[in-house]
Design a protein around this motif. Structure first.
Motif, PDB file in Angstrom:
ATOM      1  N   UNK A   1       0.825  -1.206   0.000  1.00  0.00           N
ATOM      2  CA  UNK A   1       0.000   0.000   0.000  1.00  0.00           C
ATOM      3  C   UNK A   1       0.858   1.254   0.000  1.00  0.00           C
ATOM      4  N   UNK A   2       0.354   2.276  -0.703  1.00  0.00           N
ATOM      5  CA  UNK A   2       0.832   3.647  -0.600  1.00  0.00           C
ATOM      6  C   UNK A   2      -0.404   4.500  -0.305  1.00  0.00           C
ATOM      7  N   UNK A   3      -0.250   5.806  -0.249  1.00  0.00           N
ATOM      8  CA  UNK A   3      -1.414   6.672  -0.035  1.00  0.00           C
ATOM      9  C   UNK A   3      -2.362   6.678  -1.229  1.00  0.00           C
ATOM     10  N   UNK A   4      -1.865   6.264  -2.389  1.00  0.00           N
ATOM     11  CA  UNK A   4      -2.681   6.310  -3.600  1.00  0.00           C
ATOM     12  C   UNK A   4      -3.148   4.943  -4.081  1.00  0.00           C
ATOM     13  N   UNK A   5      -2.371   3.907  -3.798  1.00  0.00           N
ATOM     14  CA  UNK A   5      -2.654   2.600  -4.378  1.00  0.00           C
ATOM     15  C   UNK A   5      -2.506   1.477  -3.358  1.00  0.00           C
ATOM     16  N   UNK A   6      -3.145   0.370  -3.657  1.00  0.00           N
ATOM     17  CA  UNK A   6      -2.943  -0.882  -2.943  1.00  0.00           C
ATOM     18  C   UNK A   6      -2.745  -1.980  -3.972  1.00  0.00           C
ATOM     19  N   UNK A   7      -2.002  -3.005  -3.579  1.00  0.00           N
ATOM     20  CA  UNK A   7      -1.743  -4.141  -4.462  1.00  0.00           C
ATOM     21  C   UNK A   7      -2.001  -5.427  -3.694  1.00  0.00           C
ATOM     22  N   UNK A   8      -2.888  -6.257  -4.233  1.00  0.00           N
ATOM     23  CA  UNK A   8      -3.143  -7.585  -3.711  1.00  0.00           C
ATOM     24  C   UNK A   8      -2.629  -8.604  -4.713  1.00  0.00           C
ATOM     25  N   UNK A   9      -1.836  -9.558  -4.233  1.00  0.00           N
ATOM     26  CA  UNK A   9      -1.234 -10.559  -5.108  1.00  0.00           C
ATOM     27  C   UNK A   9      -1.829 -11.923  -4.779  1.00  0.00           C
ATOM     28  N   UNK A  10      -2.531 -12.483  -5.752  1.00  0.00           N
ATOM     29  CA  UNK A  10      -3.072 -13.839  -5.623  1.00  0.00           C
ATOM     30  C   UNK A  10      -2.039 -14.828  -6.167  1.00  0.00           C
ATOM     31  N   UNK A  11      -1.289 -15.439  -5.257  1.00  0.00           N
ATOM     32  CA  UNK A  11      -0.367 -16.476  -5.695  1.00  0.00           C
ATOM     33  C   UNK A  11      -1.169 -17.765  -5.942  1.00  0.00           C
ATOM     34  N   UNK A  12      -0.652 -18.668  -6.776  1.00  0.00           N
ATOM     35  CA  UNK A  12      -1.415 -19.886  -7.112  1.00  0.00           C
ATOM     36  C   UNK A  12      -1.319 -20.949  -6.016  1.00  0.00           C
ATOM     37  N   UNK A  13      -1.642 -20.552  -4.801  1.00  0.00           N
ATOM     38  CA  UNK A  13      -1.655 -21.440  -3.642  1.00  0.00           C
ATOM     39  C   UNK A  13      -3.075 -21.410  -3.087  1.00  0.00           C
ATOM     40  N   UNK A  14      -3.777 -22.531  -3.221  1.00  0.00           N
ATOM     41  CA  UNK A  14      -5.218 -22.535  -3.003  1.00  0.00           C
ATOM     42  C   UNK A  14      -5.596 -23.349  -1.768  1.00  0.00           C
TER      43      UNK A  14
ATOM     44  N   UNK B   1      -6.776   1.672  -7.131  1.00  0.00           N
ATOM     45  CA  UNK B   1      -6.633   3.103  -6.894  1.00  0.00           C
ATOM     46  C   UNK B   1      -7.537   3.477  -5.720  1.00  0.00           C
ATOM     47  N   UNK B   2      -6.954   3.997  -4.651  1.00  0.00           N
ATOM     48  CA  UNK B   2      -7.695   4.136  -3.400  1.00  0.00           C
ATOM     49  C   UNK B   2      -8.791   5.193  -3.454  1.00  0.00           C
ATOM     50  N   UNK B   3      -8.675   6.196  -4.327  1.00  0.00           N
ATOM     51  CA  UNK B   3      -9.727   7.206  -4.386  1.00  0.00           C
ATOM     52  C   UNK B   3     -10.891   6.789  -5.283  1.00  0.00           C
TER      53      UNK B   3
END
Length: 329
Positions: free
Chosen positions: A60-73, A104-106
């Motif tokens: 996360x930053x003040x403007x963005x977040x990133x979620x990473x879906x790894x192939x582990x189920x 984009x957080x906004x």
């Protein structure tokens, strides 16, 4: 269920994600620190509704977040029945690659999803936008697969910090950077790139619990503090300071011991990014716990306080200044 790693934004609000399953996904939300009211920022449906991907941390930053879906189920039936798959009760499917979700957080842009070749991860160190605003850099510990979760089971760990001859060492993990374009481009990303050359020679071919100066979270930074491994070992037994600009590494190691999650505590009113101390709860060769205090700048030991109890391996913690702890109580 939610991530144990909420991000604190510059306005004081908390950012985190929770999960709903089965037939659900990840809910990214902002939470007011005073009223505790939540507002959902984005919802990302699971790739496989009955077997959602395991996600422990996010960027996360003040403007963005990133979620990473790894192939582990996650296989919930296997979890309940005690069956084992590739990693504990989860299945590793590398041919599916990773899905990288840029939020984009906004709310001014829709969630954008990218794809990368498969990798596994547990913890993310930091994220920041490039100076020209065209790229979001995400720095994290990268494994080639999810074997680390099997390494951390009780039976392998009972071998002791220095493994017997022929035993299995802890799986490699190096500190790498994933670049995500913020301008128009295709859906495919290159794999993360290592930030340290000759990682094995520098004892950082296993790293975890990356920690940075809290004032540099979400923005350009230079130093990250990690647990690492002076091999041969089946467990983290050292602490390292990594200069992500130069690739220089400094290591603290005490033979026979186990190191815990590092916490950076800044020197009041200091200007330098590494002006402060790093705290870590550790265990010595006798099994006794101690609090280690390292000078973050020189990476030399300042103090070692013996504790009247042992320290559980791989548990998270947080540093609270005296006035903060009093207010929280």
């Amino acid at each position: 269920m939610q991530s144990p790693h909420p991000a604190v934004l510059s306005d004081g609000s908390l950012l985190n994600f929770s999960r709903t399953f089965p037939f659900g996904g990840a809910h990214l939300f902002k939470q007011d620190r005073v009223t505790l009211q939540r507002k959902e920022v984005a919802y990302i449906p699971d790739r496989h509704w009955l077997t959602p991907a395991w996600m422990h941390d996010f960027a996360a930053t003040d403007k963005h977040a990133v979620l990473i879906e790894q192939p582990l189920y996650m296989d919930f039936l296997a979890m309940l029945a005690g069956w084992e798959h590739d990693a504990l009760w989860m299945r590793w499917r590398p041919t599916e690659g990773c899905r990288v979700h840029l939020i984009t957080l906004d709310g001014s842009k829709p969630v954008k999803t990218f794809w990368t070749p498969a990798f596994s991860y547990i913890h993310i160190g930091n994220a920041f936008e490039s100076e020209d605003g065209r790229t979001l850099h995400v720095d994290l510990g990268v494994f080639k697969d999810a074997q680390i979760l099997n390494d951390l089971k009780l039976q392998p760990l009972r071998q002791g910090p220095e493994r017997p001859e022929g035993g299995k060492e802890i799986s490699p993990c190096t500190y790498q950077r994933l670049d995500i374009p913020l301008t128009g481009t295709g859906p495919f990303l290159q794999s993360p790139k290592p930030l340290v050359s000759d990682a094995a020679a520098k004892h950082v071919d296993f790293v975890d619990f990356p920690c940075v100066h809290p004032g540099y979270k979400g923005r350009y930074y230079r130093y990250v503090y990690v647990t690492c491994a002076v091999r041969p070992t089946n467990i983290a037994n050292a602490l390292a300071k990594i200069d992500v600009e130069t690739g220089e590494v400094k290591v603290w190691h005490k033979p026979g011991g186990v190191t815990g999650e590092p916490h950076f505590v800044a020197k009041p009113d200091a200007v330098a990014e590494d002006a402060g101390v790093v705290l870590s709860q550790c265990v010595d060769e006798t099994g006794s716990g101690f609090l280690l205090v390292l000078d973050a700048s020189t990476w030399t030991e300042l103090a070692c306080a013996q504790l009247p109890y042992g320290i559980p391996y791989r548990f998270h913690g947080v540093w609270l200044a005296k006035h903060t702890a009093r207010h929280a109580a």
